[in-house]
Design an enzyme around this catalytic site. Structure first.
Site, PDB file in Angstrom:
ATOM      1  N   ASP A 119      77.346  25.216 109.191  1.00 21.34           N
ATOM      2  CA  ASP A 119      78.324  26.304 109.076  1.00 21.34           C
ATOM      3  C   ASP A 119      78.238  27.322 110.220  1.00 21.34           C
ATOM      4  O   ASP A 119      79.061  28.237 110.283  1.00 21.34           O
ATOM      5  CB  ASP A 119      78.164  27.017 107.729  1.00 21.34           C
ATOM      6  CG  ASP A 119      76.754  27.581 107.547  1.00 21.34           C
ATOM      7  OD1 ASP A 119      75.823  27.149 108.261  1.00 21.34           O
ATOM      8  OD2 ASP A 119      76.592  28.454 106.682  1.00 21.34           O
ATOM      9  N   GLU A 204      61.001  29.086 109.562  1.00 20.95           N
ATOM     10  CA  GLU A 204      60.947  28.765 110.982  1.00 20.95           C
ATOM     11  C   GLU A 204      59.509  28.862 111.480  1.00 20.95           C
ATOM     12  O   GLU A 204      59.039  27.998 112.229  1.00 20.95           O
ATOM     13  CB  GLU A 204      61.860  29.713 111.774  1.00 20.95           C
ATOM     14  CG  GLU A 204      63.355  29.539 111.517  1.00 20.95           C
ATOM     15  CD  GLU A 204      63.881  30.234 110.257  1.00 20.95           C
ATOM     16  OE1 GLU A 204      63.050  30.825 109.503  1.00 20.95           O
ATOM     17  OE2 GLU A 204      65.102  30.202 110.019  1.00 20.95           O
TER      18      GLU A 204
HETATM   19  O1  LIG Z   1      71.564  22.827  98.790  1.00 18.96           O
HETATM   20  C1  LIG Z   1      71.725  22.871 100.018  1.00 18.96           C
HETATM   21  C2  LIG Z   1      72.187  24.033 100.673  1.00 18.96           C
HETATM   22  C3  LIG Z   1      72.334  24.002 102.059  1.00 18.96           C
HETATM   23  N1  LIG Z   1      72.079  22.866 102.778  1.00 18.96           N
HETATM   24  C4  LIG Z   1      72.266  22.843 104.244  1.00 18.96           C
HETATM   25  O2  LIG Z   1      71.244  23.635 104.812  1.00 18.96           O
HETATM   26  C5  LIG Z   1      71.721  24.390 105.928  1.00 18.96           C
HETATM   27  C6  LIG Z   1      71.499  25.875 105.661  1.00 18.96           C
HETATM   28  O3  LIG Z   1      72.210  26.254 104.472  1.00 18.96           O
HETATM   29  P1  LIG Z   1      73.222  27.503 104.438  1.00 18.96           P
HETATM   30  O4  LIG Z   1      74.119  27.442 105.637  1.00 18.96           O
HETATM   31  O5  LIG Z   1      73.875  27.564 103.103  1.00 18.96           O
HETATM   32  O6  LIG Z   1      72.196  28.714 104.593  1.00 18.96           O
HETATM   33  P2  LIG Z   1      72.429  30.200 105.119  1.00 18.96           P
HETATM   34  O7  LIG Z   1      73.798  30.284 105.770  1.00 18.96           O
HETATM   35  O8  LIG Z   1      72.342  31.044 103.897  1.00 18.96           O
HETATM   36  O9  LIG Z   1      71.343  30.420 106.106  1.00 18.96           O
HETATM   37  C7  LIG Z   1      73.208  24.045 106.078  1.00 18.96           C
HETATM   38  O10 LIG Z   1      73.374  23.097 107.126  1.00 18.96           O
HETATM   39  C8  LIG Z   1      73.589  23.472 104.728  1.00 18.96           C
HETATM   40  O11 LIG Z   1      74.607  22.486 104.806  1.00 18.96           O
HETATM   41  C9  LIG Z   1      71.604  21.732 102.143  1.00 18.96           C
HETATM   42  O12 LIG Z   1      71.369  20.715 102.789  1.00 18.96           O
HETATM   43  N2  LIG Z   1      71.439  21.758 100.776  1.00 18.96           N
HETATM   44 MN   LIG Z   2      74.568  28.940 107.021  1.00 16.47          MN
END
Ligand SMILES: O=c1ccn([C@@H]2O[C@H](COP(=O)(O)OP(=O)(O)O)[C@@H](O)[C@H]2O)c(=O)[nH]1
Ligand SMILES: [Mn+2]
Ligand SMILES: O=c1ccn([C@@H]2O[C@H](COP(=O)(O)OP(=O)(O)O)[C@@H](O)[C@H]2O)c(=O)[nH]1
Ligand SMILES: [Mn+2]
Lengths: 258, 258
Positions: A119, A204
């Protein structure tokens, strides 16, 4: 060569996210996309999408165990997302690295690994910056951590501290989108993985601690003065009318892929 | 040729949105991007962005009058967004059309106009579908109007009604992302503009009513059975930590463009 590891999971915006991400990656020379689905099997949607994408890719899957998964209603900082999937990507790289010999193996020495959530928004310049990474390169990330940007602060060409809104003294207060690692380092440090039980904000660090110290970080993006990647997030689409129509048996045709 | 009109306005995610959008457009042959800023002047950020983008573009601006602008706290359906900017794009096309003669004018006869908001997600296939539009072509839009998708319903090759969650009897219950218009039609119907005072949900109709009837619509995307564009929306980034740091004089460097 740049190996990009992307965790992804089924939700309404998944295909849209992967679509625009693929348009970015198609502009990047020598990119190999490692897509890891958070799913018990590889899905038809992602399989079809990848095979039509025009990209060089590896398709994997690894389900996040239920006890490590965010539940509906949990605040989104409670558990790290994508950790198991990134580790699966690392395992694939190590397996692949162990099977390659000769000229190809020499090429792997120069490759770079980047963790790209599905995203976020990536500029093309970002990939040129990370392409020459000796150990771990770092740069600013926009719109992350409640800040306009977070970034390593560079003095005399070295990272000396971090501009961040929260616990700047974490070992590596850097978002996942803010660093790339040389494949050589990944292959020679097999214990380096993401700790899915890491405290919020330490995911990280749990990986990078195995590989470098702050002193080793290679600042990119004009000594960390340019924002070339943004931690964008996409709204969850409301389905109010869909639900109302569904009750009347008039919902959107489930055979149409969205 | 495809003329894409995009309204855009200054906000934290603007550069990120324009960045990923430009990566999509760079894959589309013969695309001319008309970017219309909702601003009293053209901004440095958008000017610099466009000139580095590698795209063929026209940069315009047109400020939405204050009384037509959404105020902080207004529900987002209260007033249409981007109407004045799309009209400015149409005006530019008409001006351009009136100045071109000879061979170039013949090429304009085959051109198409599409309204692409800066936050939606577009597949590349979409542009191939719209490229041959005699009057107005239409197709499904994903994740819009509280639905998985909205779409024209096609019987015997003709649009006979619309699958939508709300007032299907509007003249054209189609999202802005769901149609393209032949430039010829735009040039010969100079009164066709968007009505910035249109009732919620009637903005698209206010324009299309000048150009066609439902009978004339040309269904694309396999007779409107494929979703090739998604009405994604990007979260507004939270700036809590930024604000806290700002109070201590430690905010993010305002000279760094985000
Ligand atoms: O249950 C989940 C939730 C998220 N993701 C993936 O993990 C990454 C980080 O998630 P997200 O973008 O929701 O996190 P944030 O934007 O809160 O850092 C993204 O590539 C999501 O597609 C995943 O594989 N499983
Ligand atoms: Mn994200
Ligand atoms: O004050 C504004 C708000 C929006 N827009 C633009 O108008 C289009 C539609 O706005 P938005 O995406 O916010 O609408 P929605 O997603 O709610 O349909 C987008 O290209 C925006 O950049 C604009 O020019 N001025
Ligand atoms: Mn929008």
């Amino acid at each position: 060569r740049i190996y990009v590891i992307t965790p992804t999971y089924a939700r309404l915006v998944q295909k849209a996210e992967l679509t625009r991400l693929s348009h970015t990656f198609l502009h990047v020379p020598q990119l190999h996309w490692i897509v890891v689905e958070d799913a018990p099997q590889q899905t038809q949607l992602v399989s079809d999408f990848l095979s039509a994408s025009g990209l060089t890719y590896t398709h994997l899957n690894k389900l996040t165990p239920k006890e490590r998964k965010l539940q509906e209603g949990d605040p989104n900082w409670l558990k790290p997302r994508g950790a198991e999937q990134r580790n699966e990507g690392l395992r694939w790289l190590r397996w692949m690295g162990s099977t390659v010999h000769g000229k190809e193996a020499a090429a792997l020495e120069e490759a770079v690994v980047y963790f790209a959530d599905d995203d976020n928004t990536y500029s093309l310049q970002l990939f040129e910056e990370m392409r020459y990474t000796y150990r771990v390169s770092v740069w600013p990330v926009g719109l992350v951590g409640g800040m306009k940007f977070e970034r390593p602060v560079v003095e005399d060409g070295k990272v000396v501290r971090f501009h961040t809104g929260w616990r700047p003294n974490r070992p590596f207060p850097i978002d996942m989108a803010g660093f790339a690692v040389s494949l050589r380092l990944v292959l020679t440090n097999k214990e380096a993985l993401f700790d899915g039980d890491a405290q919020m904000g330490f995911l990280e660090s749990s990986f990078l601690q195995h590989l470098v110290t702050m002193d080793d970080l290679e600042p990119k993006a004009d000594l960390c003065t340019k924002v070339l990647v943004w931690h964008t997030r996409t709204e969850k689409p409301k389905m109010k009318r869909e639900e109302a129509l569904l009750k009347q048996g008039m919902g959107s045709d489930p055979d149409v892929e969205v």
